[in-house]
Scaffold this motif. Sequence first.
Motif, PDB file in Angstrom:
ATOM      1  N   MET A 170      33.095  34.568  34.070  1.00 56.32           N
ATOM      2  CA  MET A 170      34.398  35.019  34.911  1.00 56.32           C
ATOM      3  C   MET A 170      35.054  36.223  34.025  1.00 56.32           C
ATOM      4  O   MET A 170      35.920  36.744  34.616  1.00 56.32           O
ATOM      5  CB  MET A 170      35.292  33.865  35.013  1.00 56.32           C
ATOM      6  CG  MET A 170      34.771  32.749  36.083  1.00 56.32           C
ATOM      7  SD  MET A 170      35.678  31.351  36.077  1.00 56.32           S
ATOM      8  CE  MET A 170      37.159  31.769  36.713  1.00 56.32           C
ATOM      9  N   GLY A 171      34.695  36.316  32.538  1.00 53.82           N
ATOM     10  CA  GLY A 171      35.537  37.274  31.953  1.00 53.82           C
ATOM     11  C   GLY A 171      36.644  37.059  31.271  1.00 53.82           C
ATOM     12  O   GLY A 171      37.481  35.954  31.638  1.00 53.82           O
ATOM     13  N   SER A 172      37.164  37.677  30.159  1.00 53.84           N
ATOM     14  CA  SER A 172      38.007  37.020  29.261  1.00 53.84           C
ATOM     15  C   SER A 172      39.504  37.077  29.764  1.00 53.84           C
ATOM     16  O   SER A 172      40.362  36.671  29.371  1.00 53.84           O
ATOM     17  CB  SER A 172      38.077  37.969  27.983  1.00 53.84           C
ATOM     18  OG  SER A 172      38.174  39.380  28.108  1.00 53.84           O
ATOM     19  N   HIS A 173      39.526  37.899  31.099  1.00 48.59           N
ATOM     20  CA  HIS A 173      41.050  38.231  31.585  1.00 48.59           C
ATOM     21  C   HIS A 173      41.383  36.850  32.032  1.00 48.59           C
ATOM     22  O   HIS A 173      42.703  36.569  32.173  1.00 48.59           O
ATOM     23  CB  HIS A 173      40.872  39.330  32.407  1.00 48.59           C
ATOM     24  CG  HIS A 173      40.079  39.081  33.598  1.00 48.59           C
ATOM     25  ND1 HIS A 173      38.802  39.302  33.686  1.00 48.59           N
ATOM     26  CD2 HIS A 173      40.270  38.388  35.019  1.00 48.59           C
ATOM     27  CE1 HIS A 173      38.159  39.002  34.802  1.00 48.59           C
ATOM     28  NE2 HIS A 173      39.204  38.627  35.728  1.00 48.59           N
ATOM     29  N   TRP A 174      40.568  36.083  32.396  1.00 47.93           N
ATOM     30  CA  TRP A 174      40.968  34.712  32.895  1.00 47.93           C
ATOM     31  C   TRP A 174      41.601  33.744  31.811  1.00 47.93           C
ATOM     32  O   TRP A 174      42.508  33.153  31.915  1.00 47.93           O
ATOM     33  CB  TRP A 174      39.596  34.085  33.635  1.00 47.93           C
ATOM     34  CG  TRP A 174      39.494  34.489  34.925  1.00 47.93           C
ATOM     35  CD1 TRP A 174      38.307  35.530  35.145  1.00 47.93           C
ATOM     36  CD2 TRP A 174      39.925  34.344  36.199  1.00 47.93           C
ATOM     37  NE1 TRP A 174      38.457  35.877  36.491  1.00 47.93           N
ATOM     38  CE2 TRP A 174      39.221  34.982  37.048  1.00 47.93           C
ATOM     39  CE3 TRP A 174      40.827  33.343  36.565  1.00 47.93           C
ATOM     40  CZ2 TRP A 174      39.743  34.871  38.495  1.00 47.93           C
ATOM     41  CZ3 TRP A 174      41.163  33.186  37.941  1.00 47.93           C
ATOM     42  CH2 TRP A 174      40.586  34.141  38.737  1.00 47.93           C
ATOM     43  N   LEU A 175      41.030  33.833  30.603  1.00 47.25           N
ATOM     44  CA  LEU A 175      41.409  33.213  29.467  1.00 47.25           C
ATOM     45  C   LEU A 175      42.886  33.820  29.088  1.00 47.25           C
ATOM     46  O   LEU A 175      43.713  32.963  28.616  1.00 47.25           O
ATOM     47  CB  LEU A 175      40.481  33.416  28.431  1.00 47.25           C
ATOM     48  CG  LEU A 175      38.993  32.786  28.422  1.00 47.25           C
ATOM     49  CD1 LEU A 175      38.343  32.758  27.397  1.00 47.25           C
ATOM     50  CD2 LEU A 175      39.406  31.037  28.682  1.00 47.25           C
ATOM     51  N   VAL A 176      42.959  34.976  29.089  1.00 47.02           N
ATOM     52  CA  VAL A 176      44.376  35.724  28.923  1.00 47.02           C
ATOM     53  C   VAL A 176      45.362  34.971  29.940  1.00 47.02           C
ATOM     54  O   VAL A 176      46.419  34.679  29.368  1.00 47.02           O
ATOM     55  CB  VAL A 176      44.328  37.138  29.064  1.00 47.02           C
ATOM     56  CG1 VAL A 176      45.535  37.863  28.684  1.00 47.02           C
ATOM     57  CG2 VAL A 176      43.270  37.835  27.916  1.00 47.02           C
ATOM     58  N   MET A 177      44.907  35.046  31.010  1.00 43.37           N
ATOM     59  CA  MET A 177      45.989  34.442  32.148  1.00 43.37           C
ATOM     60  C   MET A 177      46.361  33.182  31.775  1.00 43.37           C
ATOM     61  O   MET A 177      47.535  32.423  32.190  1.00 43.37           O
ATOM     62  CB  MET A 177      45.627  34.809  33.653  1.00 43.37           C
ATOM     63  CG  MET A 177      45.433  36.218  34.004  1.00 43.37           C
ATOM     64  SD  MET A 177      45.009  36.400  35.722  1.00 43.37           S
ATOM     65  CE  MET A 177      43.308  35.867  35.711  1.00 43.37           C
ATOM     66  N   PHE A 178      45.315  32.438  31.515  1.00 38.89           N
ATOM     67  CA  PHE A 178      45.496  30.874  31.271  1.00 38.89           C
ATOM     68  C   PHE A 178      46.545  30.645  29.876  1.00 38.89           C
ATOM     69  O   PHE A 178      47.429  29.970  30.188  1.00 38.89           O
ATOM     70  CB  PHE A 178      44.106  30.367  30.808  1.00 38.89           C
ATOM     71  CG  PHE A 178      44.401  29.102  30.057  1.00 38.89           C
ATOM     72  CD1 PHE A 178      44.553  27.726  30.800  1.00 38.89           C
ATOM     73  CD2 PHE A 178      44.009  28.674  28.789  1.00 38.89           C
ATOM     74  CE1 PHE A 178      44.822  26.247  30.225  1.00 38.89           C
ATOM     75  CE2 PHE A 178      43.911  27.504  28.116  1.00 38.89           C
ATOM     76  CZ  PHE A 178      44.404  26.319  28.800  1.00 38.89           C
TER      77      PHE A 178
END
Length: 288
Positions: free
Chosen positions: A242-250
């Motif tokens: 899904m890409g690291s931006h999902w972890l940033v948002m988390f």
Amino acid sequence: MRALAQFVMRGPLQAGLVAAAATAVPLLFWVGAAVVGLVILRLGIAQGLNIGLWALLPAIGWGWVGQDPTALAVLVHTMLIAVVLRATLSWERALLSGGLLAIASGLLLPVLYPELLDQLVRAGVQLYDQYDVNATAEVTAQLEPAIRQTMIASMAGMFLATGVFMTMLARSWQAGLYNPGGFRKEFHAFRLSAPTAIGCVVVMVAGPTLGFNPLLLAWAAGLPLFLAAVALVHGVVGLRHMGSHWLVMFYVALVLLGPSLMFLLLVLAFVDSWLDIRGRIKPSGSAE
């Protein structure tokens, strides 16, 4: 950090000097703890404990002369968690051992550092008095035990959390040097067993009825559940690419929502211990 890990792995002299020097320098004690953890994980418990003695000397100095137990407590937590992880290859058992040590730390703090706690409690009471100028002496007296419990739990909990994260840092150093991608795979797969998840919940719910500090138990038993939930999020993102931006948002959501999202994560980790959510997800791009 990789260069530091490579230097430490050159030999016991380099590892001992870095561990001792980092522990002796204010605010760098965590580096010393991570170095000791790396040696334990890579070279074995006996050699790791020998290097740990180098770091224990300045840590004891801070705890005895400086009346600051942070360096010593973090070092001991890291050493214990790393030893259990090395011996059992189980993050679950390592985290549980760290939780037990955190409870012991919470019980020992009032005995070993009564003056430090008294100072923190007085500072907390003064802050409350400034916030509520109409507070009576009776209210302040009732407030002191609650502040003391909060201070003890916060200190012991931070010792535990820092020790866990330093062990994770040491594990990532080990993987980076000798097994690239190994720590990522290991963390993405981390999941508590159902009996352990139940035990953590029972400790948090039933422990206070036995007279234990509820905040301290929340740290000790809640941290394994929290890390299991974070590992679940990382694992799902990795499986689905899904890409690291999902972890940033988390993590942004975790900061903004705070306790409400943390509680949801604890529930999610408990459910995952029974259902194995990652095992039910097909990797992105797999054949239908």
